[in-house]
Design an enzyme around this catalytic site. Sequence first.
Site, PDB file in Angstrom:
ATOM      1  N   TYR A 181     -58.132  42.537  -7.980  1.00  0.00           N
ATOM      2  CA  TYR A 181     -57.761  43.793  -8.642  1.00  0.00           C
ATOM      3  C   TYR A 181     -57.375  44.864  -7.619  1.00  0.00           C
ATOM      4  CZ  TYR A 181     -58.277  48.218 -11.107  1.00  0.00           C
ATOM      5  OH  TYR A 181     -58.062  49.480 -11.599  1.00  0.00           O
ATOM      6  N   ASP A 213     -42.859  46.620 -22.941  1.00  0.00           N
ATOM      7  CA  ASP A 213     -43.793  45.930 -22.043  1.00  0.00           C
ATOM      8  C   ASP A 213     -43.363  46.293 -20.619  1.00  0.00           C
ATOM      9  OD1 ASP A 213     -45.040  44.116 -20.337  1.00  0.00           O
ATOM     10  OD2 ASP A 213     -44.987  42.485 -21.804  1.00  0.00           O
ATOM     11  N   GLY A 253     -54.001  54.069 -24.589  1.00  0.00           N
ATOM     12  CA  GLY A 253     -55.251  53.940 -23.853  1.00  0.00           C
ATOM     13  C   GLY A 253     -56.027  55.248 -23.845  1.00  0.00           C
TER      14      GLY A 253
END
Length: 289
Positions: free
Chosen positions: A123, A34, A10
């Site tokens: 979120y 993951d 990222g």
Amino acid sequence: MKVLLLGARGQLGSDLRLGGVAHEIVAPAREALDVTDAGAVRGAIAAARPDVVINCTAFHNVPLCESEPELAFRTNGVAVRDIAMACAERNVRLVTYSSDYVFGGDQTTPYSEDATPHPLQVYGITRLAGEHAALACAPEHAIVIRTCGLYGAAGSSSKGGNFVNGRVLEARAGHDLEMASEQVVSPTATTDLAHATWQLLLASGTTPGIYHLVNEGACSWFEFAQEIFALTRSRGTVRPVDRGARTGAMRRPRYSVLANTRARALGVTLRPWRDALADYVRTTWPEFA
Ligand SMILES: NC(=O)c1ccc[n+]([C@@H]2O[C@H](COP(=O)([O-])OP(=O)(O)OC[C@H]3O[C@@H](n4cnc5c(N)ncnc54)[C@H](OP(=O)(O)O)[C@@H]3O)[C@@H](O)[C@H]2O)c1
């Protein structure tokens, strides 16, 4: 320092890598690890035997979190708990990131670390859950860094790049834009956040808990876009629009400016957002230098 870096591909992860050349960094790709697989996380920490785990992973496409709350909670809440538990068991420090969206936006002055959260959407709730999980499961090891409005060279795949790159393309094309003027934020360059993270990790007085790390100052998304258009000498214009701090039915904070109170007390400071933005634009597109 040996570091296990999660989410290294990222925008923040990439800049942590670039700025962390003094350290030994193990950075498994998402395909290899993951973070929602608790057993795999535990195994990776056992195998790498790091001094620190830095977790840059998140499910942070904010509107998508409304339609996929379970995945949001698994990534931003449960996975953070599992990483924290594994760190505490092995006496490994943990840095994990959170968001200005834990706040409700009713304040008119910057939020300090001890301000009361009041998330407005799925979120924000999942980020707050992750913060609590990290601090509850690794109270002696976890550093939670809240940040805001990130942009960096690698871009965020889940957000389709970053805000600055998108606006530069529009500015170059001479487009006219409408941009939200009612949401005031602290946009932050991932180069600066990465640098400040390393400083915080190395500072002698850093204790576990929550830290805010953002570029100094505040602006609306409209003002931020306007500055990008000025830096790129665009023919286009940016017009302010009040979208009621909503995307569809989902609410966003009107004001989520963060105060870097605890980091500053340790001598860790970030430059003003305008300086960081100018640097990013001129470095990425030398034609605007
Ligand atoms: N971007 C912002 O404006 C912003 C604002 C406030 C806080 N933050 C927080 O700051 C941190 C870094 O943000 P960023 O913008 O650098 O994020 P980013 O560019 O979107 O990178 C996130 C990384 O996490 C990886 N990832 C996601 N889910 C994963 C999983 N289940 N297992 C393993 N890897 C996974 C992604 O992999 P793929 O590349 O394969 O998707 C990506 O490499 C995050 O916690 C973020 O929420 C960001």
